[in-house]
Design a protein around this motif. Structure first.
Motif, PDB file in Angstrom:
ATOM      1  N   ARG A  15       0.837  -1.212   0.000  1.00 65.87           N
ATOM      2  CA  ARG A  15       0.000   0.000   0.000  1.00 65.87           C
ATOM      3  C   ARG A  15       0.866   1.253   0.000  1.00 65.87           C
ATOM      4  O   ARG A  15       0.550   2.238  -0.691  1.00 65.87           O
ATOM      5  N   GLU A  16       1.946   1.226   0.786  1.00 67.64           N
ATOM      6  CA  GLU A  16       2.827   2.398   0.860  1.00 67.64           C
ATOM      7  C   GLU A  16       3.454   2.702  -0.503  1.00 67.64           C
ATOM      8  O   GLU A  16       3.563   3.857  -0.905  1.00 67.64           O
ATOM      9  N   ARG A  17       3.849   1.670  -1.221  1.00 68.89           N
ATOM     10  CA  ARG A  17       4.470   1.892  -2.522  1.00 68.89           C
ATOM     11  C   ARG A  17       3.465   2.374  -3.553  1.00 68.89           C
ATOM     12  O   ARG A  17       3.807   3.177  -4.435  1.00 68.89           O
ATOM     13  N   LEU A  18       2.236   1.902  -3.454  1.00 71.70           N
ATOM     14  CA  LEU A  18       1.195   2.418  -4.340  1.00 71.70           C
ATOM     15  C   LEU A  18       0.931   3.897  -4.045  1.00 71.70           C
ATOM     16  O   LEU A  18       0.780   4.709  -4.963  1.00 71.70           O
ATOM     17  N   CYS A  19       0.863   4.236  -2.741  1.00 67.19           N
ATOM     18  CA  CYS A  19       0.681   5.636  -2.350  1.00 67.19           C
ATOM     19  C   CYS A  19       1.864   6.498  -2.812  1.00 67.19           C
ATOM     20  O   CYS A  19       1.686   7.639  -3.237  1.00 67.19           O
ATOM     21  N   ARG A  20       3.063   5.933  -2.737  1.00 71.71           N
ATOM     22  CA  ARG A  20       4.258   6.661  -3.164  1.00 71.71           C
ATOM     23  C   ARG A  20       4.198   6.965  -4.660  1.00 71.71           C
ATOM     24  O   ARG A  20       4.502   8.077  -5.096  1.00 71.71           O
ATOM     25  N   ALA A  21       3.810   5.960  -5.447  1.00 74.92           N
ATOM     26  CA  ALA A  21       3.686   6.164  -6.891  1.00 74.92           C
ATOM     27  C   ALA A  21       2.647   7.242  -7.194  1.00 74.92           C
ATOM     28  O   ALA A  21       2.867   8.132  -8.039  1.00 74.92           O
ATOM     29  N   ALA A  22       1.506   7.186  -6.482  1.00 74.33           N
ATOM     30  CA  ALA A  22       0.461   8.193  -6.697  1.00 74.33           C
ATOM     31  C   ALA A  22       0.931   9.587  -6.263  1.00 74.33           C
ATOM     32  O   ALA A  22       0.641  10.588  -6.925  1.00 74.33           O
ATOM     33  N   GLN A  23       1.686   9.664  -5.165  1.00 84.47           N
ATOM     34  CA  GLN A  23       2.185  10.954  -4.677  1.00 84.47           C
ATOM     35  C   GLN A  23       3.107  11.614  -5.702  1.00 84.47           C
ATOM     36  O   GLN A  23       2.964  12.797  -6.017  1.00 84.47           O
TER      37      GLN A  23
ATOM     38  N   GLN B  97      -4.524  23.380  -9.541  1.00 87.77           N
ATOM     39  CA  GLN B  97      -3.182  23.157  -9.001  1.00 87.77           C
ATOM     40  C   GLN B  97      -3.229  22.979  -7.487  1.00 87.77           C
ATOM     41  O   GLN B  97      -2.508  22.131  -6.934  1.00 87.77           O
ATOM     42  N   LYS B  98      -4.079  23.747  -6.826  1.00 85.44           N
ATOM     43  CA  LYS B  98      -4.214  23.636  -5.370  1.00 85.44           C
ATOM     44  C   LYS B  98      -4.761  22.270  -4.976  1.00 85.44           C
ATOM     45  O   LYS B  98      -4.289  21.645  -4.012  1.00 85.44           O
ATOM     46  N   GLN B  99      -5.737  21.759  -5.738  1.00 88.26           N
ATOM     47  CA  GLN B  99      -6.315  20.446  -5.445  1.00 88.26           C
ATOM     48  C   GLN B  99      -5.274  19.335  -5.608  1.00 88.26           C
ATOM     49  O   GLN B  99      -5.222  18.393  -4.803  1.00 88.26           O
ATOM     50  N   ILE B 100      -4.451  19.455  -6.639  1.00 83.11           N
ATOM     51  CA  ILE B 100      -3.407  18.446  -6.860  1.00 83.11           C
ATOM     52  C   ILE B 100      -2.390  18.483  -5.720  1.00 83.11           C
ATOM     53  O   ILE B 100      -1.947  17.429  -5.227  1.00 83.11           O
TER      54      ILE B 100
ATOM     55  N   LEU C   5      -1.567  12.133   0.373  1.00 82.08           N
ATOM     56  CA  LEU C   5      -0.883  10.873   0.075  1.00 82.08           C
ATOM     57  C   LEU C   5       0.421  10.755   0.867  1.00 82.08           C
ATOM     58  O   LEU C   5       0.773   9.676   1.350  1.00 82.08           O
ATOM     59  N   SER C   6       1.125  11.882   1.011  1.00 84.45           N
ATOM     60  CA  SER C   6       2.371  11.885   1.785  1.00 84.45           C
ATOM     61  C   SER C   6       2.100  11.545   3.245  1.00 84.45           C
ATOM     62  O   SER C   6       2.823  10.742   3.858  1.00 84.45           O
ATOM     63  N   LEU C   7       1.039  12.134   3.803  1.00 84.30           N
ATOM     64  CA  LEU C   7       0.692  11.850   5.195  1.00 84.30           C
ATOM     65  C   LEU C   7       0.243  10.402   5.366  1.00 84.30           C
ATOM     66  O   LEU C   7       0.588   9.743   6.361  1.00 84.30           O
ATOM     67  N   GLY C   8      -0.493   9.886   4.388  1.00 81.78           N
ATOM     68  CA  GLY C   8      -0.914   8.492   4.448  1.00 81.78           C
ATOM     69  C   GLY C   8       0.269   7.535   4.391  1.00 81.78           C
ATOM     70  O   GLY C   8       0.288   6.512   5.086  1.00 81.78           O
ATOM     71  N   ARG C   9       1.274   7.872   3.584  1.00 83.32           N
ATOM     72  CA  ARG C   9       2.487   7.045   3.518  1.00 83.32           C
ATOM     73  C   ARG C   9       3.206   7.017   4.859  1.00 83.32           C
ATOM     74  O   ARG C   9       3.699   5.976   5.294  1.00 83.32           O
ATOM     75  N   LYS C  10       3.255   8.148   5.530  1.00 81.65           N
ATOM     76  CA  LYS C  10       3.921   8.200   6.836  1.00 81.65           C
ATOM     77  C   LYS C  10       3.199   7.321   7.844  1.00 81.65           C
ATOM     78  O   LYS C  10       3.842   6.679   8.694  1.00 81.65           O
ATOM     79  N   LEU C  11       1.887   7.261   7.754  1.00 81.61           N
ATOM     80  CA  LEU C  11       1.118   6.395   8.653  1.00 81.61           C
ATOM     81  C   LEU C  11       1.436   4.920   8.374  1.00 81.61           C
ATOM     82  O   LEU C  11       1.606   4.115   9.301  1.00 81.61           O
TER      83      LEU C  11
END
Length: 257
Positions: free
Chosen positions: A14-22, A42-45, A52-58
């Protein structure tokens, strides 16, 4: 124990999928900025990239302990150079994940007084040291394989009765200045061909070199050592993430130990 291994593997996927998306969001945001997209888009992106970055840290909360366990196993490697490179790399990864956990606590509001900039710089320094050790290990393994290939080629030539080696002279006397440069060029070309052959014959090593080389741009940019811009960082991060996912899908492509 088996349940923890399965949970860790699922979290890693999951972390690697989130990393790719980030990093895909980072690359997309850079492209939208260059092509003059609306500020709201641009703000939404950027917000999606932050989530995604915060989710990866979790998802990486337990990775520091895993890295320490990997370092304990690496201490028993028989090869001294591999033992040093792999152990130091895992120790730096453990410190990187520990700093990442502190950053997560700060960004999630659990520790609002955390100096996020300072801890981010610390985490990227440990990340950079880990990548340097990984690339050093890759270079060492490539050198060993090239020496083995050269020795095997020499033995084959000896068995077939074909003399090996490259003459040091040219059409005139040995060591003439006119023959030095072409011979250096020939030796360099042969070394490049040998390197390509070694990497082609060892896909796990090739993937590890590409992944670490791509990842290297991220801490270099974040630490200000080499500013390459969000577009390059996003592209390199996306490529390394895809290669990491590939090693999960095909475990035989993962470099061991």
């Amino acid at each position: 124990m088996d349940a923890w291994v399965r949970f860790s593997a699922q979290s890693q996927a999951r972390e690697r999928l989130c990393r790719a998306a980030q990093y895909a969001c980072s690359l997309l945001g850079h492209a939208l900025q260059r092509h003059g997209a609306s500020p709201e888009l641009q703000k939404q992106i950027r917000q999606l990239e932050g989530h995604l970055s915060l989710g990866r840290k979790l998802l990486r909360l337990g990775n520091s302990a895993d890295a320490l366990e990997s370092a304990k196993r690496a201490v028993h490697l028989s090869d001294v150079v591999l033992r040093f490179c792999v152990t130091v790399s895992h120790l730096n990864r453990a410190l990187y994940f520990a700093c990442d956990n502190v950053l997560w606590a700060g960004k999630s509001g659990l520790a609002p007084r955390v100096d996020q900039e300072k801890w981010a710089q610390r985490s990227f320094r440990y990340y950079l040291f880990s990548l340097i050790m990984n690339l050093s290990r890759d270079a060492y393994e490539i050198r060993l394989l090239m020496e083995q290939e050269t020795s095997a080629y020499g033995r084959r030539m000896k068995v077939s009765g074909v003399p090996g080696g490259v003459e040091t002279g040219g059409p005139g006397e040995p060591g003439t200045p006119g023959a030095c440069l072409p011979q250096l060029a020939l030796k360099f070309r042969l070394r490049v061909l040998l390197l390509a052959r070694v990497l082609r014959g060892h896909p796990p090593l090739l993937l590890d070199v590409l992944r670490n080389a791509c990842d290297l741009f991220i801490p270099l940019d974040k630490l200000g050592l080499w500013r390459c811009g969000p577009g390059i960082v996003g592209l390199c991060g996306l490529i390394s993430s895809i290669l990491s996912i590939l090693t999960l899908i095909c475990p035989w492509l993962r470099l061991k130990p």
